[in-house]
Each structure stands twice: as structure tokens, then as C-alpha cells.
Design a protein around this motif. Structure first.
Motif, PDB file in Angstrom:
ATOM      1  N   PHE A 173      36.452  39.797  38.064  1.00 45.87           N
ATOM      2  CA  PHE A 173      36.572  38.287  38.074  1.00 45.87           C
ATOM      3  C   PHE A 173      36.738  38.065  38.932  1.00 45.87           C
ATOM      4  O   PHE A 173      37.342  36.593  38.963  1.00 45.87           O
ATOM      5  CB  PHE A 173      38.160  38.679  37.226  1.00 45.87           C
ATOM      6  N   LYS A 174      37.160  38.958  40.179  1.00 40.65           N
ATOM      7  CA  LYS A 174      37.359  37.783  41.850  1.00 40.65           C
ATOM      8  C   LYS A 174      36.314  37.028  41.372  1.00 40.65           C
ATOM      9  O   LYS A 174      34.028  36.568  41.210  1.00 40.65           O
ATOM     10  CB  LYS A 174      36.871  39.042  41.868  1.00 40.65           C
ATOM     11  N   SER A 175      36.715  35.408  42.601  1.00 38.81           N
ATOM     12  CA  SER A 175      36.115  34.339  42.822  1.00 38.81           C
ATOM     13  C   SER A 175      36.047  33.450  41.363  1.00 38.81           C
ATOM     14  O   SER A 175      34.307  32.558  41.123  1.00 38.81           O
ATOM     15  CB  SER A 175      34.709  34.782  43.086  1.00 38.81           C
ATOM     16  N   THR A 176      36.239  34.008  40.138  1.00 38.74           N
ATOM     17  CA  THR A 176      36.078  33.183  38.956  1.00 38.74           C
ATOM     18  C   THR A 176      37.329  32.536  38.429  1.00 38.74           C
ATOM     19  O   THR A 176      38.472  32.672  39.162  1.00 38.74           O
ATOM     20  CB  THR A 176      35.384  34.167  37.570  1.00 38.74           C
ATOM     21  N   GLU A 208      44.197  38.527  54.079  1.00 38.50           N
ATOM     22  CA  GLU A 208      45.010  39.480  52.751  1.00 38.50           C
ATOM     23  C   GLU A 208      46.049  39.391  51.504  1.00 38.50           C
ATOM     24  O   GLU A 208      46.121  39.575  50.837  1.00 38.50           O
ATOM     25  CB  GLU A 208      45.115  40.988  54.042  1.00 38.50           C
ATOM     26  N   ILE A 209      46.667  38.339  52.996  1.00 42.01           N
ATOM     27  CA  ILE A 209      48.515  37.795  51.560  1.00 42.01           C
ATOM     28  C   ILE A 209      47.949  36.571  51.577  1.00 42.01           C
ATOM     29  O   ILE A 209      48.984  36.184  51.023  1.00 42.01           O
ATOM     30  CB  ILE A 209      48.713  37.953  53.310  1.00 42.01           C
ATOM     31  N   VAL A 265      55.123  42.741  44.857  1.00 46.37           N
ATOM     32  CA  VAL A 265      53.866  41.737  45.445  1.00 46.37           C
ATOM     33  C   VAL A 265      53.173  40.926  44.349  1.00 46.37           C
ATOM     34  O   VAL A 265      53.966  41.592  43.052  1.00 46.37           O
ATOM     35  CB  VAL A 265      52.539  42.273  45.760  1.00 46.37           C
ATOM     36  N   MET A 266      53.151  39.324  43.910  1.00 52.41           N
ATOM     37  CA  MET A 266      53.186  38.633  43.038  1.00 52.41           C
ATOM     38  C   MET A 266      51.910  37.389  43.187  1.00 52.41           C
ATOM     39  O   MET A 266      52.005  36.878  44.249  1.00 52.41           O
ATOM     40  CB  MET A 266      54.610  37.730  42.781  1.00 52.41           C
ATOM     41  N   ARG A 293      43.033  39.396  44.184  1.00 47.16           N
ATOM     42  CA  ARG A 293      43.980  39.630  45.448  1.00 47.16           C
ATOM     43  C   ARG A 293      44.709  40.765  45.376  1.00 47.16           C
ATOM     44  O   ARG A 293      45.135  41.734  46.193  1.00 47.16           O
ATOM     45  CB  ARG A 293      44.353  37.989  44.909  1.00 47.16           C
ATOM     46  N   ILE A 294      46.297  40.962  44.291  1.00 39.46           N
ATOM     47  CA  ILE A 294      46.572  42.461  44.789  1.00 39.46           C
ATOM     48  C   ILE A 294      45.787  43.529  44.476  1.00 39.46           C
ATOM     49  O   ILE A 294      46.216  44.447  45.638  1.00 39.46           O
ATOM     50  CB  ILE A 294      47.912  42.888  43.495  1.00 39.46           C
TER      51      ILE A 294
END
Length: 624
Positions: free
Chosen positions: A296-299, A344-345, A361-362, A367-368
């Protein structure tokens, strides 16, 4: 008669009014009711929805539906109905109609509020079990259809006297079997074979029923997805368990891939919006969470874990934002956020929770996931360095003082002083006159009563050795500071004249401090090979004599800075800060104080030679 008729009509009207004021409950013709109220009363029922679920409780599905289209919907509670359906491009009222007719829900309407509930179950008396045992021939026969195994075992035990023990978990299993006039053991074997069970005879009248080992293995390996993947040559998807997922695909549908893996793992999921995009993934033996991150990253889509469900939808949906508590094991959260790289944040809201030594962290789950991997890399044990500091200060002093002093004084002087270990004598006028008389110099006369004479011839030498051994501890990369000192004060007066015609004097007295100290600042850095690099700053200052009573004390200072690298528990010598001071003073009668031999009677001299040396030994030890 007319009055009675009028009273009845009035009573019926009031009753009808009270009835219409309550909620209408519909058990039939739900389709017509939904079509009617969707026109003006609840137009949200005409909204289109796209929801895909797999083995999700029907209450969760209805709650997601109501949240998606804005319905006021009361869902049934304490229901174990699980739903596996894909609703795409259909109206909300059609989904509600389907669920009502499929699972037998009743519909109630309270204005704009819809309520679904299960009709009360009418308890049914169980049919008697068709089991017959012939005592003469010791044979048994039974005709069982969806009978509860625990009840069957009890009845067989009662009729035959043979005890049947069930394996845990089989009590509520329903079975089907038909046998006629067979011995008990053969009948039980037939019952077990027909229902994929195994029977074992422990004793003559004791039988054990347990699941078939072949069946258990078949259920595990035979878990199939109802979704077929269309893979080309050279591509593969293998799902063994939640920690062993191997995928080798190029430009493949993300939605199809997610549904296949989730169903293979028998995961519960809810899809809020269609999953868009294509993915190329080449991984081996990764976990379920790692798969979601990589896929799912970068989607435009994102996922969120909540309880036992995985919710999937558009990345912009706020309800799909993940909040997670990340606890640190070794590091402190204090000021750690300041060193986080911006990459990173990014897109994360991070708050420090000092009480739990954690971060809240939200943000998006992928990303988390990346941030958690970064935290794991830096959350390492920080070495603690114990530093032994040995301070050696040696002072060597030599002085010679000679001379004769004579004069008059207002006070009475008594003869006193020392002769051995140095001459330091003060003679009164009486002693001087006696000395003159003993030497036969009476013709010179006598001295007055207030006359005195001092004789001094002394030589002194001393060595002072000062040793202190403080111990400092600090974390790797942090300073350790040692300060040893004293403070003296000097007087400062200030006089101000206030006014012009009649000025008045204002005086102010202040005592200001002056510090002299030994200060050692050490900052250690532990390398991977066990060696320690230390940044050292040493400064020392001492007081000297004041030039006047109220003047500030004089001060001399010594300082050095160094950066060294030594091994663990090795000792290094720093210092050699050496101070040399030579003083020669003399006073006497002019001209006569310079004539050889005679000068010893008409002058006094003092010679002083002082050497001071400061050495510092440092020994670092890694203790954590």
C-alpha cells in the motif's frame, strides 16, 4: 344509543392516534416500505455504496454502512451472524433489504431512525432421538439427522451401559448416521466414519470419540480462497501463514492481490472504498503487516488495524488514520524528537508521553510502520561511562631570609624568639645594654628604653602533596563536570551626590565575589571497537595576595584542552601544568647596604623559590 356510538368512535380515534405516534414495525413488504420512505423521509437510502467484507459481523457491516451514507441506523447487538459479501454500486436501501430477507431481520421506523432487530426465537422442543437397543441380541440401531453429538452419546450410554467420552470441542457437533441392528462397537465405528471422527475402545465398556487426524490436516491444507488469481508465467503468490507470504508479481491489481492474501489467511476486513492502483511486488517470507506496508505504500489507498479487523479505503479518509503508542526500551523520549530526520516524521503527528517513556503517533499506517522501524534502529542501550579522575598537585617551596633590624617603638618590647632551627630573635633595650656591657663596649653608652633589635637568619624548604580522587559517571556523548573551588569577597564603595543646590551624599557598599576553582569537563564517546574518545577541558585558578586590604584578591589561572582516544579501563596522564615563581627582596641603609660584609649589618634580604605542578590521571570504564 347515539351517545354510546359516539363514545366508541371517539375511543377508536384516540387509540388510532396513540398507535400512529409509536414506531411502525414491518415484518413483511419491507421492499415497499424502504421505497416509500427513501423518497422524502430518508433520502440517504438512495445513496450508492461500495463495501466488500469477509466474515464480518453483520452489526459491524451495518455500522459501516450507516457511517458511509449518513443514516441513523440502530443495529442488532449480540448477534453472531457473519457476512461475506461484495456490494458495489448499489443503493443503501438495497443492502438493508438484502440483509433483512437473508437473515430475517425486522424493520422498525422512528421518524428518520431505522432499527433492525432479530425476531424473538420460538423455542422448539427437540425431536426424540431415534435410537433403539436390543438387550437380547446386544445390537443397536439409530436414524440420526443433525443430532447433537453430546445428546446422542448420553442416550447410547443410558440404553447400552457403554460409556462414551467425547474429545473437547465435539459436544455441540451435529451428526448424521443410519445403522440397523449392529453390535455397539461396529455401530460407533460406522457413526465415526460417517462424521469424520475416530473411535477408540479404552476398556470393555469405554469408548473415546475424537476428531479424525486426516480431517484436521485436510482442513488446514485445504483452506481455499473463493477468489482466483490470474497469474502469468514467471509470477507466483504463495501464502502459508501470517509470517510466510511470498509474492512475485509485476503491475498487478492491488485490490485482487489484497483480497486473495486476506482470504487465504482468513483475515477479517472491511473495504470502505474501492482499492485502486497496480503493484509490483517481489518479496519472500514476509509477515501480513509487512505485506500491507509494501503493497500500500505510495498508493492512494491505506489500511488500518482495529481489534481483529483490517479496514481499507481511500488514504484521505480521516477515519482510517492510525494512532499508535510506541514505547522505548532503552532510550529516553526527552529531547529525542529534536534529532528525528524530517523524512522520518513527514505527515506524522508525534507527541511525547514522558510518564510512559513513549511516543503517541498518528498518521497513515504505512508511514507509522516506517517510523517504527526507524525507532527500533535507534532504540539501543546507551553505554554509561564511569570516569576516575586522580588529581595530583605538588608544591615545592624554598626560602632564605637574613638581616638585622633595629629601631624605636612606643610599646614595651620583651626579649623573645628562637635560636635553633633558625635564628629569629627580638632583643629588648635591656638585653642590648647587657650585650654591650658583656662585650666591654660601655664607652659607647646605652640605648634608650624604647629601643629594640631584631636578628633573623632562617632557611626553610617544604613539599606539599595534595591528592583527590573524584569519580564521575555520564551517558555516552554527554558531559561530566567536576568543580572544586572557593569564593572570596572584596569591598566596593560607591558615593553619589544627589541634588544641585543642596547636594546630599549617598553611599553604597557592596561585597562582590571572586571565584578560584579547579574545573574538569569530560565528554566521552564510546566507539564500536570498545575504545573511548574523550574531549577534556581542565582549568585551574588560585588566589594570590591582595595589593591592599580592600582590593580584590589576585588570581593566577592554568588551563588546557585535549581530545584523546584510549581503551576501556586504561589510564592516561594529563597535566604537567607547572608554575615556577622566584622572589628576591632586600632592604637596608643606602650605600652601606651594598658594601660587602658591612651590608649584613645594615640590611635584610629574603629569597623565595616556589615550584607547583598539577597532574591529572583519567581512567574511563564502560559499565553499561
Amino acid at each position: 344509543m347515539k351517545k354510546q356510538l359516539l363514545f366508541c368512535l371517539l375511543f377508536i380515534g384516540v387509540l388510532c392516534l396513540c398507535t400512529t405516534s409509536k414506531a411502525q414495525k414491518y415484518t413483511h413488504n419491507i421492499h415497499q416500505v424502504l421505497d416509500s420512505i427513501s423518497i422524502q423521509q430518508i433520502p440517504e437510502l438512495n445513496s450508492e455504496v461500495n463495501i466488500s467484507v469477509n466474515k464480518v459481523n453483520v452489526a459491524e457491516l451495518l455500522r459501516a454502512l450507516a457511517n458511509d451514507v449518513g443514516l441513523n441506523l440502530s443495529v442488532p447487538v449480540n448477534t453472531n451472524v457473519l457476512v461475506s459479501n461484495n456490494f458495489s454500486g448499489v443503493k443503501a436501501k438495497d443492502v438493508i433489504l438484502f440483509l433483512c430477507e437473508e437473515y430475517g431481520f425486522d424493520l422498525s421506523i422512528f421518524g428518520k431512525i431505522l432499527k433492525l432487530e432479530l425476531p424473538p426465537e420460538i423455542p422448539q422442543e427437540p425431536e426424540p432421538l431415534k435410537i433403539s437397543y436390543q438387550k437380547e441380541s446386544k445390537t443397536i440401531g439409530f436414524d440420526l439427522h443433525r443430532a447433537v453429538l453430546s445428546e446422542v452419546s448420553k442416550e447410547i450410554t443410558k440404553q447400552t451401559g457403554n460409556n462414551i467420552i467425547l474429545s473437547p470441542g465435539l459436544e455441540s457437533q451435529q451428526i448424521n448416521c443410519f445403522v440397523q441392528d449392529l453390535p455397539v462397537k461396529q455401530a460407533l465405528e460406522q457413526l465415526a466414519w460417517s462424521n469424520k471422527l475416530e473411535v477408540k475402545q479404552a476398556e470393555e465398556n469405554l469408548f473415546l470419540l475424537e476428531p479424525s487426524l486426516k480431517q484436521a490436516r485436510g482442513q488446514y491444507s485445504g483452506r481455499q480462497s473463493n477468489l482466483n488469481l490470474h497469474l502469468s508465467n514467471g509470477t507466483s503468490v504463495e501464502v502459508l501463514n501470517e509470517k510466510e507470504i511470498s509474492i512475485d508479481v509485476d503491475n498487478y491489481s492491488l485490490e485482487q492481490l489484497f483480497l486473495y492474501v486476506a482470504q487465504q489467511l482468513d483475515e477479517k476486513y472491511v473495504i470502505y472504498n474501492p482499492i485502486k492502483g497496480m503493484v509490483s511486488l517481489h518479496v519472500k517470507n514476509i509477515s501480513w503487516e509487512e505485506f500491507l506496508y509494501q503493497a500500500f505504500k505510495s498508493t492512494q489507498s491505506i489500511y488500518k488495524f482495529q481489534d481483529d479487523f483490517c479496514f481499507v479505503g481511500d488514504r484521505k479518509t480521516m477515519s482510517l488514520k492510525t494512532t499508535e503508542l510506541l514505547s522505548l526500551q532503552y532510550r529516553s523520549v526527552d529531547k529525542l524528537k529534536e534529532v528525528f530526520p524530517a523524512a522520518e516524521i513527514k505527515d506524522l503527528d508525534i507527541k511525547e508521553l514522558a510518564e510512559l517513556n513513549s511516543f503517541v503517533v498518528m498518521g497513515d499506517a504505512d508511514r507509522i510502520f516506517e517510523f517504527k522501524k526507524f525507532i527500533k534502529q535507534i532504540d539501543k542501550t546507551v553505554p554509561v561511562v564511569l570516569i576516575d579522575v586522580i588529581i595530583l598537585e605538588v608544591s615545592d617551596t624554598k626560602s632564605v631570609e637574613t638581616g638585622i633590624e633595629a629601631g624605636l617603638t612606643d610599646k614595651k618590647v620583651e626579649t623573645s624568639g628562637t635560636v635553633l632551627s633558625g635564628v629569629d630573635m627580638t632583643l629588648s633595650s635591656k638585653s642590648v645594654n647587657n650585650l654591650i656591657s658583656d662585650l666591654g663596649l660601655t664607652k659607647l653608652g646605652k640605648v634608650s628604653s624604647n629601643f629594640y633589635l631584631k636578628l633573623k637568619a632562617m632557611e626553610s624548604e617544604g613539599v606539599v602533596d595534595i591528592r583527590s580522587t573524584p569519580r564521575l559517571s555520564t551517558l555516552n556523548g554527554h558531559e561530566a563536570t567536576l568543580v572544586i573551588g572557593e569564593t572570596e569577597y572584596y569591598k566596593e564603595e560607591r558615593n553619589d551626590y544627589l541634588g544641585t543646590q543642596n547636594p546630599s551624599l549617598s553611599s553604597q557598599t557592596m561585597y562582590k565575589p571572586v571565584d578560584a576553582e579547579l574545573k574538569v569537563v569530560i565528554k566521552p564517546f564510546v566507539a564500536g571497537d570498545g575504545n573511548i574518545t574523550m574531549d577534556i577541558d581542565v582549568s585551574q585558578s588560585d588566589f594570590t595576595e591582595r595589593i591592599s586590604e580592600f582590593a580584590p584578591p589576585g588570581k593566577v589561572s592554568r588551563q588546557f584542552k585535549s581530545m584523546i582516544r584510549i581503551g576501556n579501563q586504561e589510564t592516561i596522564l594529563l597535566g604537567g601544568l607547572e608554575e615556577k615563581r622566584k622572589t628576591h627582596t632586600s632592604r637596608g641603609v643606602p650605600f652601606l647596604a651594598k658594601i660587602p660584609i658591612i651590608k649584613w649589618f645594615f640590611s635584610s634580604r629574603k629569597k623565595e623559590d616556589v615550584k607547583s605542578k598539577l597532574n591529572i590521571l583519567i581512567k574511563p570504564t564502560i559499565i553499561g
